[in-house]
Design a protein around this motif. Sequence first.
Motif, PDB file in Angstrom:
ATOM      1  N   TYR A 277       0.878  -1.172   0.000  1.00 34.31           N
ATOM      2  CA  TYR A 277       0.000   0.000   0.000  1.00 34.31           C
ATOM      3  C   TYR A 277       0.910   1.216   0.000  1.00 34.31           C
ATOM      4  CZ  TYR A 277      -3.076   3.636   2.021  1.00 34.31           C
ATOM      5  OH  TYR A 277      -3.769   4.797   2.277  1.00 34.31           O
ATOM      6  N   LEU A 278       0.816   2.037  -1.064  1.00 27.58           N
ATOM      7  CA  LEU A 278       1.600   3.253  -1.169  1.00 27.58           C
ATOM      8  C   LEU A 278       0.696   4.442  -0.899  1.00 27.58           C
ATOM      9  CD1 LEU A 278       4.136   4.898  -1.913  1.00 27.58           C
ATOM     10  CD2 LEU A 278       3.405   4.733  -4.317  1.00 27.58           C
ATOM     11  N   LEU A 279       0.992   5.180   0.156  1.00 25.36           N
ATOM     12  CA  LEU A 279       0.254   6.388   0.499  1.00 25.36           C
ATOM     13  C   LEU A 279       1.116   7.585   0.123  1.00 25.36           C
ATOM     14  CD1 LEU A 279      -2.091   7.931   1.836  1.00 25.36           C
ATOM     15  CD2 LEU A 279      -0.873   7.675   4.011  1.00 25.36           C
TER      16      LEU A 279
ATOM     17  N   VAL B 190       4.491   6.919   2.194  1.00 25.84           N
ATOM     18  CA  VAL B 190       4.524   5.842   3.169  1.00 25.84           C
ATOM     19  C   VAL B 190       4.244   4.545   2.418  1.00 25.84           C
ATOM     20  CG1 VAL B 190       3.591   4.934   5.328  1.00 25.84           C
ATOM     21  CG2 VAL B 190       3.585   7.413   4.911  1.00 25.84           C
ATOM     22  N   VAL B 191       5.149   3.568   2.550  1.00 26.04           N
ATOM     23  CA  VAL B 191       4.955   2.266   1.936  1.00 26.04           C
ATOM     24  C   VAL B 191       4.679   1.267   3.050  1.00 26.04           C
ATOM     25  CG1 VAL B 191       5.956   0.409   0.569  1.00 26.04           C
ATOM     26  CG2 VAL B 191       6.510   2.771   0.051  1.00 26.04           C
ATOM     27  N   TYR B 192       3.534   0.643   2.956  1.00 22.74           N
ATOM     28  CA  TYR B 192       3.140  -0.430   3.872  1.00 22.74           C
ATOM     29  C   TYR B 192       3.374  -1.735   3.133  1.00 22.74           C
ATOM     30  CZ  TYR B 192       0.442   3.300   6.207  1.00 22.74           C
ATOM     31  OH  TYR B 192       0.044   4.447   6.840  1.00 22.74           O
ATOM     32  N   SER B 193       4.054  -2.689   3.790  1.00 18.13           N
ATOM     33  CA  SER B 193       4.332  -3.968   3.138  1.00 18.13           C
ATOM     34  C   SER B 193       4.255  -5.111   4.138  1.00 18.13           C
ATOM     35  CB  SER B 193       5.707  -3.935   2.454  1.00 18.13           C
ATOM     36  OG  SER B 193       6.727  -3.708   3.391  1.00 18.13           O
ATOM     37  N   GLU B 194       4.312  -6.314   3.609  1.00 18.86           N
ATOM     38  CA  GLU B 194       4.273  -7.547   4.386  1.00 18.86           C
ATOM     39  C   GLU B 194       2.996  -7.664   5.212  1.00 18.86           C
ATOM     40  OE1 GLU B 194       7.968  -8.429   6.456  1.00 18.86           O
ATOM     41  OE2 GLU B 194       9.027  -7.074   5.082  1.00 18.86           O
ATOM     42  N   PRO B 195       1.838  -7.788   4.532  1.00 24.33           N
ATOM     43  CA  PRO B 195       0.583  -7.945   5.271  1.00 24.33           C
ATOM     44  C   PRO B 195       0.558  -9.269   6.032  1.00 24.33           C
ATOM     45  CG  PRO B 195       0.220  -8.336   2.934  1.00 24.33           C
ATOM     46  CD  PRO B 195       1.638  -7.871   3.090  1.00 24.33           C
TER      47      PRO B 195
END
Length: 195
Positions: free
Chosen positions: A142-144, A153-158
Amino acid sequence: MTVLAGRLHIVETEHFEEVARILARLEKGARLEFIDGKIRSKARPDGDHGRIIQWLLRICMQHRPELFLDPNQGLKAEAYGKGRLRPDASLVPCDAFVGQGEWADPGPVLMVVEVTSHDSDTDQRDRVEKPRAYAETGIPLYLLIDRQACRLVVYSEPDDGRYETIHTVPFGKSLHLPDPVGITLDTEPLKNWVG
């Protein structure tokens, strides 16, 4: 809107203000999402918002031509309260959404992108609800693109309904999008579109 307006009499008193706000935004062209069991409205993008998506689309096409950054597709979020999410863009294999309707299976999505809007809901929606929803749906990244804070902000590894890794950089620094995307972004141009 007529269908919703005709049913306003069944809305509980404590939800009236929220429903009125959503209906007013629909008249201005907002889009609806169903997040965490609640209907949310999302403002239509402005010109800077659209230019940011164009910038990212071009980068993705240059580095990963087998993929497409789709700025239109809604996604089912079954793990998330049987919700419906409409990211600003989804990075997918080119034919991933062929034959699907307005709300597609999120399985082939490699990354979703949100660009913050200038509305009162952006903090709750883009920084709290969406990361949880996308992680619960199993979307790898998820790139915000946060225009208010001038950062990415990069969200990774769900895992288990949340992203394990969160990496933040200010506009102007390079940002590597990890696998399965594997692209490094030069974010300097974003400084031009924070308006």
